[in-house]
Structure formats: C-alpha cells, structure tokens
Design a protein around this motif. Structure first.
Motif, PDB file in Angstrom:
ATOM      1  N   LEU A  12       3.047 -31.530  -1.296  1.00 22.26           N
ATOM      2  CA  LEU A  12       3.547 -30.270  -1.824  1.00 22.26           C
ATOM      3  C   LEU A  12       3.263 -30.225  -3.327  1.00 22.26           C
ATOM      4  O   LEU A  12       3.663 -31.132  -4.060  1.00 22.26           O
ATOM      5  CB  LEU A  12       5.047 -30.137  -1.562  1.00 22.26           C
ATOM      6  CG  LEU A  12       5.493 -30.353  -0.103  1.00 22.26           C
ATOM      7  CD1 LEU A  12       7.003 -30.293  -0.004  1.00 22.26           C
ATOM      8  CD2 LEU A  12       4.855 -29.335   0.818  1.00 22.26           C
ATOM      9  N   ASN A  14       3.111 -28.154  -7.165  1.00 22.22           N
ATOM     10  CA  ASN A  14       3.682 -27.126  -8.023  1.00 22.22           C
ATOM     11  C   ASN A  14       2.916 -27.135  -9.332  1.00 22.22           C
ATOM     12  O   ASN A  14       2.861 -28.155 -10.017  1.00 22.22           O
ATOM     13  CB  ASN A  14       5.170 -27.404  -8.265  1.00 22.22           C
ATOM     14  CG  ASN A  14       5.877 -26.224  -8.895  1.00 22.22           C
ATOM     15  OD1 ASN A  14       5.439 -25.711  -9.906  1.00 22.22           O
ATOM     16  ND2 ASN A  14       6.974 -25.817  -8.293  1.00 22.22           N
ATOM     17  N   ALA A  30       1.011 -21.634  -0.753  1.00 24.62           N
ATOM     18  CA  ALA A  30       2.407 -21.662  -0.325  1.00 24.62           C
ATOM     19  C   ALA A  30       3.214 -20.655  -1.135  1.00 24.62           C
ATOM     20  O   ALA A  30       2.886 -20.361  -2.288  1.00 24.62           O
ATOM     21  CB  ALA A  30       2.982 -23.060  -0.501  1.00 24.62           C
ATOM     22  N   GLY A  32       7.151 -19.468  -2.476  1.00 22.79           N
ATOM     23  CA  GLY A  32       8.420 -20.090  -2.803  1.00 22.79           C
ATOM     24  C   GLY A  32       8.233 -20.951  -4.034  1.00 22.79           C
ATOM     25  O   GLY A  32       7.406 -20.671  -4.906  1.00 22.79           O
ATOM     26  N   TRP A  34       6.968 -23.913  -4.172  1.00 25.55           N
ATOM     27  CA  TRP A  34       5.702 -24.653  -4.127  1.00 25.55           C
ATOM     28  C   TRP A  34       4.525 -23.685  -4.195  1.00 25.55           C
ATOM     29  O   TRP A  34       4.569 -22.584  -3.646  1.00 25.55           O
ATOM     30  CB  TRP A  34       5.617 -25.492  -2.847  1.00 25.55           C
ATOM     31  CG  TRP A  34       6.717 -26.502  -2.739  1.00 25.55           C
ATOM     32  CD1 TRP A  34       7.780 -26.476  -1.895  1.00 25.55           C
ATOM     33  CD2 TRP A  34       6.869 -27.679  -3.527  1.00 25.55           C
ATOM     34  NE1 TRP A  34       8.603 -27.550  -2.095  1.00 25.55           N
ATOM     35  CE2 TRP A  34       8.061 -28.318  -3.088  1.00 25.55           C
ATOM     36  CE3 TRP A  34       6.139 -28.263  -4.546  1.00 25.55           C
ATOM     37  CZ2 TRP A  34       8.512 -29.505  -3.654  1.00 25.55           C
ATOM     38  CZ3 TRP A  34       6.593 -29.446  -5.109  1.00 25.55           C
ATOM     39  CH2 TRP A  34       7.760 -30.052  -4.660  1.00 25.55           C
ATOM     40  N   SER A 184      12.608 -24.803   4.342  1.00 25.64           N
ATOM     41  CA  SER A 184      11.391 -24.321   4.993  1.00 25.64           C
ATOM     42  C   SER A 184      10.425 -23.745   3.962  1.00 25.64           C
ATOM     43  O   SER A 184      10.840 -23.084   3.008  1.00 25.64           O
ATOM     44  CB  SER A 184      11.725 -23.232   6.022  1.00 25.64           C
ATOM     45  OG  SER A 184      12.674 -23.705   6.954  1.00 25.64           O
ATOM     46  N   VAL A 185       9.155 -23.994   4.160  1.00 28.57           N
ATOM     47  CA  VAL A 185       8.101 -23.477   3.294  1.00 28.57           C
ATOM     48  C   VAL A 185       7.099 -22.720   4.160  1.00 28.57           C
ATOM     49  O   VAL A 185       6.622 -23.254   5.176  1.00 28.57           O
ATOM     50  CB  VAL A 185       7.378 -24.617   2.547  1.00 28.57           C
ATOM     51  CG1 VAL A 185       6.290 -24.048   1.636  1.00 28.57           C
ATOM     52  CG2 VAL A 185       8.358 -25.447   1.742  1.00 28.57           C
ATOM     53  N   ALA A 187       3.357 -21.045   4.454  1.00 26.84           N
ATOM     54  CA  ALA A 187       2.049 -21.243   3.826  1.00 26.84           C
ATOM     55  C   ALA A 187       0.950 -20.670   4.713  1.00 26.84           C
ATOM     56  O   ALA A 187       1.160 -20.411   5.898  1.00 26.84           O
ATOM     57  CB  ALA A 187       1.806 -22.731   3.577  1.00 26.84           C
ATOM     58  N   THR A 291       9.091 -14.850  -3.058  1.00 29.64           N
ATOM     59  CA  THR A 291       9.968 -15.013  -1.894  1.00 29.64           C
ATOM     60  C   THR A 291       9.689 -13.891  -0.909  1.00 29.64           C
ATOM     61  O   THR A 291       9.494 -12.727  -1.315  1.00 29.64           O
ATOM     62  CB  THR A 291      11.450 -14.995  -2.293  1.00 29.64           C
ATOM     63  OG1 THR A 291      11.742 -13.787  -2.989  1.00 29.64           O
ATOM     64  CG2 THR A 291      11.792 -16.174  -3.182  1.00 29.64           C
ATOM     65  N   ILE A 417      13.896 -29.356  -5.000  1.00 29.57           N
ATOM     66  CA  ILE A 417      13.132 -28.155  -4.694  1.00 29.57           C
ATOM     67  C   ILE A 417      13.497 -27.031  -5.662  1.00 29.57           C
ATOM     68  O   ILE A 417      12.719 -26.132  -5.908  1.00 29.57           O
ATOM     69  CB  ILE A 417      13.433 -27.701  -3.238  1.00 29.57           C
ATOM     70  CG1 ILE A 417      13.260 -28.866  -2.259  1.00 29.57           C
ATOM     71  CG2 ILE A 417      12.552 -26.549  -2.825  1.00 29.57           C
ATOM     72  CD1 ILE A 417      11.881 -29.447  -2.235  1.00 29.57           C
TER      73      ILE A 417
END
Length: 889
Positions: A12, A14, A30, A32, A34, A184-185, A187, A291, A417
């Motif tokens: 993951l 960033n 992704a 959010g 990330w 949850s992510v 992608a 989001t 996170i």
C-alpha cells in the motif's frame, strides 16, 4: 487441484507532499488514504521457509525506495490451489471484474481455527452475484486479508457491507465469528484507467468527494473550472459542487451521479486532472484524498445479535493500567528520577491497544515487562540517588527500545491508516511474529522455573521468582541480553532480549536462540549450582597444578612431581580455594556494599539476602578467584605442595619455592586485556563461558528435542556471525563446547525412554555439507583428548592459548559430569511435574512448533504452521490472564 505455499506481498503506497512529477508504476490506483497498490508475484517456494523469503524480499524492497512515498507491506499467505490464485490476479479477471477491494479484517471467535474456516468463508462471500473472492492469512495485527473483484462497485461494496449485516458469521463448520474491525480499500488497475475506451465501464458514481490541499490560494477553483470545461455536457453546478472546509485540507469538490467513465478519467496518467503527473495538478495542488460513497442498504428486520463473551482480558488490562498509573504518580513525585516523562508517554501510547476493538498483539507483549519496569524504577528511586545513578543507563536503554517498539508497531494499527507517516521505521517486524516470540519466552520460562530440590522432588514452598523477559527487534549485530536493575529486586526480574531483525525470519533458529537465552537466567532447580561450584574449583585447581608442572619443566627441564601426586595436590588446592572464598571473599563482598556508593541501608540489606546464595554463582567465582589465589599465595604454597616438598632437601626446597612463587604470581597476574595467553583470568573466562553456554545449549536441546544436525547447524551459524569460519573452528572454545554437549548427550545403555543421541545420529550429521567438517573436527577432538587423553607437556603451546585448557580429559570430564547431572535433573523435573497437564500440553506444543518451524507443517500446509503459532499466542494470553494483578504488590 495443486496446493502450494503462497505468499504475495501486497504493498500500500501513499505519496509524500509535494508529489513527484514522475509516474509511479503502481499496478492499482487506490482511493482513500492510499494512492496506489501493488500485488506482487508469489514469493514462496517449496525449497525455502516462507519467512526467509519474506526477509529477502524486504531487503530488496527497501533498496528500491525513492523517498517519494511511504509504503506498508502486507504479506498475504496461504496453502491453497495455486492455479486459482494465479487466475484470480490474471489480466483475464481484471477485464471481467475491474473493481477490486482489499479488506483487512479482525474477527472475534475461535481465531486459531480460522485456517480450517478460511475457504468456507471464501465460498460464503463468493456466493453473491458479480464477484470473485480470494482470502489470505496474515502476520499483521488483523486476521484476514480478503480480496474481492467485482463487475460493479455496488456488487463489491455490498459484499463487504453484508459481512456486518447478520451481526455474526456462522460457517458450515458451526463456528461463529464476529467482525470486530475492518478497513477496506477500493482500487482499480491503472492500465484499465489509462485505456477506459477499451473497457466500457458502465454505471454511475452515486457520491464522491475529492478533498484538496492547495498549492496556492484558488487552486481548487481552478481545478473545478477545468473539470467543468473538459466535461461540459456532464458536470454542472448541481452535480459538481465546491465546498470550503477547515482542517488539513482546504476545500472539497463533491460529485453526485456522474458516470464511472468520467470519474475514472480524472485519474489517467498525465491526462487525468487528479493525477499527480498532470500539469494542472502540479500547478495548483499539493495533495488529494478521494472518498466514494453510496446509500447504505437497509439492515434486515431482525439482526442476529451475538452475545459477546465477557472480556476477562479487558479487566486484567485495566488492572495493569491502573497499577501502572499509580506507579507513575510515585515516579513523578520522586526528585531522583529524570525519566518519568518518557514513561508517561509510552504508557499512554501503548495502552490504547488494550481496547477490545483491536485483536491485541501489541500491549499484550509489553504489559508485564512495562509494569515490572515501572515497579523497579520506583524501587530504584526509593533507594537513593546513588542507586539511581548506577541503574539510570539500563533504564534509559530499555525505554529507548520501548519507544522504537511503540513507533514501529503502529503500521499494523487502524490508526496508521488515518495518519500521515514519515516512513522512517527502523524495522518492520509483523506484530504477530513478535507476539509469538514473547509468548514462546513466557512458556519456556514457566517450564524451566518449576522448582525442584536437590533430590529432584517438587519444592512446594520454594521462593517464587517472576521473570519478565521482553523480546524486541533491535539495531544490533547479534542477540544481546541485558537485565535491568538486577540488584534492586530478586523476586521480580526484568530482562531485555534485543534481537537482530533478520533473526525473526528464521523461526527455528529464533526458537533455539530464545530458549538458550532464557536458560541463562531460569532453571535454578536444574542448574545444580552447588555441584558446578565445586566442579569449577576443581577445574581451576587442576589447571593451576598442571600449569606449575609444565612451567617447571620449561625452566628446569624436569617435572617436580608425577601424575599420582598431581591428583593429591589438586584436591588440596580445590579444598583450600573453597575455604578461602567462603571465609574471606564473602566478607569482602559485603564490605563493598558498605562503601560510599552503597551507603543506603536498603541496598546493604539486599546484599545480605543476596549473599546467602551468591557464592554458588559463577559470577562470584569470576569476581573473587584472583583475590582468593593471591591470598593463598601470600600465605605460602608450602601447605599445598607438602607431598612434593617432604621428599626434597633444604636447598632443593628453597629453589623449588622460589620457582613456585614466580610461576604462581605469573599465573595469577599475567593478563592483558584481549590476551589469549593462559593465565588465571583468561582460563576462568573460558571456563565461565563453557559452563554457562553448555548448560544453555543443553536446555535448548532437551526442551526442543533437537537433533545433532540442528544443534551443529545452529552452532556453526553462531560462529559465522562472530567471524569464525568452519575451517578455523578448532582454534576456538565453542568447538570444545560442542564436544562436551555432544558427549553429554550420547546415549548410554539404560537411557531408552529419555532424549539422547546415538553415535550414528551424530555421525549422520556429518553427511550434511554445512556440518561435515565441523562434526569431523568434534570427532577428532573426542578421540585425541577424551579417548586417547593426549596432552601438551614439552612445549609452550599450552601457555600460548588459554583454549588449550580444554585439551585435557579431566577438564572435559568435569564439565561433562556436571552437564549429565543437569540433564538427569531436567528429566526428573519433567517426571515430577507429569501431573501438570498445562505444562505437558505446552511442552508438546513447543516441540510441535519447533518441528514445523522450517517446513509447511508435515504437508498440512503453511496455514497449519501459522495457525499453530496463532493458537500458541492465544494460550499465552489465557495463561497471562490467569494471574491476578490485584495480588501484585
């Protein structure tokens, strides 16, 4: 179906701020917190342990870091159908199921059995239309990684949402799990986004918010204007709204009911306006967080409420926290302590992990050591300034390790996170792996701490000593063990075990190392200290008498006495040494406690209690043997050498005594730091090492039921870490250490039902390439110095290297005899405590874990090995919570 070990690194990413202009080649875009995700190839193989492959991958990954992003790696593992796993991540499935979801999930229930239920859960989720599912076990601070590929966003989101709807999951096995916590992510493959025209993504995004950090004022307005200009027919003031917010971000652009094809186009490489490589992004923006939301479906009319069991651990946690805060108050109020602030911060940081929403592997491992540290800190402060000064550095070092630990484990917590991170972690040990190591130490300590008397019977009223070990990763070249405030309280002891990061990824070696290190401290019922004390003094006497004989020959070209007289002289010397040590040195020991550094009355009282058993410790001999020998020499050696002197004429006696004084004082004081010349100091150092290390080796062998091959392989690796090559092993005392342990472990005729090695097993270890030369060297030493009893009489070789003290059958027999007594005592302890069902079960589990530590569990799969470790942690938790904190003073 072809099952295989599978381990996929899921990374993951960033981006840091400000973002780089270059395109990061991440597989997934992704949304959010990330920015991107990579799912790597399967790095597991059938030739090497998976943990070893993980360590190799981590090293290679860190070499490629660019400083443009932070990264968190999750190792997704299982033992399953490799064809299904490969197909799941294939390009074919990307086209059919373009929406991908990664779900980190913590479950409440019989989690140690989850390896049996993972595939059941996977089938259950996969029954829904429009999705395919893949599940993995992990070493992180959660239980499952669930990957879902869906034809639509709604199908994937509903599948995840449905995990909560029923309140609990009841699987076909009948076991029930409650979802405690998940993250949850969402992608999508970047290739799909870059080629949207080929994929025809249908449907619309119900709601999406892009939170923006502006590079300069008005940046959000410029982005909004450009978006509406590029998509005039779709975006308008009703479905694309810019809003002002306070906080880290400056503004939000909100979208409602826009086509997925339009929304995804914002993230195309270079062309997409919300992609960091776009010129508008670089000009106006520093960062964004997106989001995506949709209206939640209705919950069922009746929800099956799961009646959670009482949380006994929460009660114990609360009691520990309450006691810690009470001690912190006392520490704050004491003017002698200057580390109270740091302890305040650490207690606050770690105590958040005790909350029941998290599966606890963090606070669990440090709870007892931290409580003990606070207790010892308070006791230290109450004893006076001089004691604080003596122990300050030990406490500072422990706090430094605590701080590093608290920082590095956050990567596995949900809070990570939600927090931007500098990615400056010194190490990245999975928290479950560290929890397992601490659980293992705890159980080994309990097994070795069962009190027995000299006859090998239970000692019902024995003084109980609480040992608090804490295994922690460290920036160190080898395992380093340090006891904190060791003079402050003998009933509560705190020992830090600092472990190089790479050692965690060799689980078999880790189990050997930790049992070895625990055995250095625990096992007083097995250790036979009184016998070792006498054995050690006999060894010193033997070497001294032999040294005099050899040196006399070098100077006078003749021997002053024969072997028969030597035995009598050694017996007299050993007896006198014991008398002098007991009468004189014990008094000096107490006198030291009354010097200026130890004026506090409390310290003197501790010294008096400690001295009752201290004389049987090797450290006592090590510290006072030089003074004892010097005292005897000052009084004159005539009494010791009377059997030699009475045969001599007066002139001959006088000459002998002059030579004897010169040789004796040379033996006592001939020592320079780093010297390998034979002297009293260097010999005692070598004997100390061999006695202590041989005992610890022996306990590891008996506890884990190690084979000769495992023992020799581990010892060779230890030597290599110290720079000792196998071909040079004969020059080092660790080879003689192996010889003595091997001789001790060789099976005798009556030893049928206890662990012992046959000569064939030892010889068989030589067939392995890595052990061949080493075993051959041990066999040679065995023949030369134990069977044939070869010695060096006529040269100075004996004098040049203190290791040569072990080229003597009597020294070898002294140590082997001591080890055999310890070995016998160990089995007496196991037999005496055979009604201890808990201890018997723990012994069984430990040996099973050791057998499976280097393979996939006798063919039962990687998951079996992981769940065996998980079960062990759960058993550790149960044992830990059986103790009543309210009884602790």
């Amino acid at each position: 179906m072809s099952k295989q070990r599978i381990c996929r690194p899921v990374i993951l990413y960033n981006r840091v701020l400000p973002p780089a202009k270059t395109v990061e080649k991440w597989q997934y875009c992704a949304w959010g917190i990330w920015d991107g995700i990579d799912v790597e190839r399967n790095i597991a193989s059938n030739e090497k342990p998976v943990l070893g492959e993980i360590w190799g991958y981590q090293k290679e990954f860190c070499r490629q870091l660019k400083g443009q992003y932070t990264a968190h790696i999750i190792y997704a593992m299982k033992y399953d159908d490799i064809a299904y796993d490969e197909d799941f991540w294939s390009e074919k499935q990307d086209k059919a199921y373009p929406f991908t979801f990664f779900v980190k999930m913590q479950l409440k229930g019989n989690v140690e059995r989850l390896w049996k239920d993972r595939t059941d859960l996977q089938k259950r989720i996969g029954l829904q239309d429009g999705i395919i599912v893949n599940t993995y076990l992990v070493y992180d601070n959660f239980d499952l990684l669930i990957a879902i590929k869906a034809r639509s966003y709604e199908a994937g989101a509903d599948a995840i949402y449905g995990l909560y709807q029923e309140g609990s999951l009841v699987l076909e096995s009948g076991r029930r799990y409650v979802v405690k916590n998940s993250f949850s992510v969402f992608a999508m493959k970047q290739d799909i986004i870059n080629k949207l025209e080929e994929y025809h993504i249908a449907g619309a995004v119900e709601e999406a918010d892009i939170r923006i950090i502006e590079r300069q004022g008005g940046g959000s307005a410029a982005i909004e204007k450009e978006l509406k200009s590029c998509h005039k027919s779709i975006l308008n003031n009703d479905n694309c709204i810019r809003k002002q917010i306070l906080g880290e971000e400056d503004e939000i652009i909100s979208f409602r009911q826009i086509p997925w094809s339009v929304f995804l186009s914002f993230y195309k490489d270079e062309e997409g306006i919300i992609n960091n490589t776009n010129e508008y992004y670089q000009k106006y923006l520093l960062g964004t967080i997106t989001t995506i939301a949709r209206k939640a479906p209705a919950w069922p009319a009746e929800i099956t409420e799961y009646k959670a069991e009482s949380e006994p651990e929460e009660k114990v946690y609360s009691q520990y926290i309450e006691k810690m805060l009470e001690r912190l108050k006392g520490i704050r109020e004491n003017q002698n302590i200057d580390w109270g602030k740091e302890l305040d911060v650490i207690v606050n940081a770690l105590s958040k992990f005790r909350q029941p929403v998290f599966s606890d592997y963090v606070f669990l491992t440090i709870m007892r050591p931290l409580d003990c540290l606070l207790d010892l800190s308070l006791k230290t402060a109450q004893m006076g300034k001089s004691v604080v000064i003596e122990n300050r550095q030990y406490i500072f070092d422990f706090i430094k390790n605590l701080n590093m630990y608290a920082q590095n484990v956050i990567g596995s917590d949900r809070g990570f996170i939600q927090t931007m991170d500098g990615d400056g972690k010194a190490y990245a040990i999975p928290v479950k792996l560290n929890a397992f190591c601490n659980a293992y130490i705890f159980q080994i300590c309990k097994l070795l701490n069962r009190p027995i008397n000299e006859e090998g019977k239970k000692e019902e009223n024995a003084r109980f000593i609480e040992y608090n070990f804490w295994a922690v990763p460290g920036i160190t070249d080898r395992v380093r063990v340090k006891e904190v405030c060791w003079r402050i309280c003998k009933e509560r002891r705190l020992i830090r075990v600092e472990i190089p990061e790479h050692e965690y990824y060799d689980l078999q070696r880790m189990m050997i190392i930790l049992s070895h290190e625990v055995a250095h401290y625990v096992g007083r019922g097995i250790r036979e200290r009184k016998w070792r004390y006498k054995s050690f003094l006999r060894a010193i006497a033997h070497v001294y008498i032999y040294y005099v004989r050899q040196q006399y020959y070098v100077h006078m070209n003749e021997y002053p006495y024969n072997s028969d007289i030597s035995a009598r002289l050694e017996e007299r010397m050993a007896s006198l040494l014991e008398i002098v040590l007991e009468r004189e040195e014990n008094e000096k020991y107490l006198e030291e406690k009354n010097d200026l550094q130890y004026k506090e009355e409390a310290v003197v009282e501790i010294a008096r209690k400690e001295n009752e058993e201290y004389k049987y410790y090797i450290s006592f001999i090590h510290k006072y043997i030089t003074g004892a020998m010097a005292s005897i020499a000052e009084l004159g050696m005539e009494n010791i050498f009377a059997p030699v002197l009475y045969r001599m004429q007066d002139e001959e006696k006088k000459e002998f005594l002059i030579n004897l004084d010169e040789i004796t004082y040379g033996f006592i004081y001939k020592y320079e730091e780093g010297s390998t010349l034979l002297s009293l100091s260097t010999m005692v150092e070598r004997l100390t090492m061999v006695y202590e290390e041989c005992f610890a080796d022996l306990m590891s062998i008996l506890l884990l039921q190690m084979t000769p091959y495992d023992y020799f392989k581990g010892l060779l690796k230890e030597g290599l870490e110290q720079g000792i090559l196998p071909e040079d092993a004969a020059s080092y005392d660790y080879t003689f250490r192996a010889l003595m342990v091997t001789v001790c472990m060789l099976r005798k005729e009556k030893e049928i039902n206890i662990l012992a090695w046959s000569a064939d097993e030892v010889a068989g270890a030589a067939e392995y390439e890595e052990c061949g030369d080493f075993v051959a060297e041990i066999a040679l030493l065995y023949q030369k110095y134990y069977v044939k009893e070869e010695r060096i009489y006529h040269t100075k070789e004996y004098d040049r290297n203190c290791v040569n003290v072990f080229k003597d059958k009597q020294i070898i027999e002294n140590i082997v005899d001591y080890l055999r007594r310890c070995r016998k005592k160990y089995f007496m302890m196991e037999e005496e405590y055979q009604d201890d069902k808990r201890g018997t079960e723990m012994t069984r589990m430990i040996r099973s874990l050791y057998r499976h530590s280097q393979d996939d569990g006798d063919g039962k799969g990687l998951e079996f090995q992981m769940m065996e470790q998980q079960e062990f942690i759960e058993e550790y938790k149960k044992d830990l919570f059986r103790s009543d904190i309210r009884k602790r003073k």
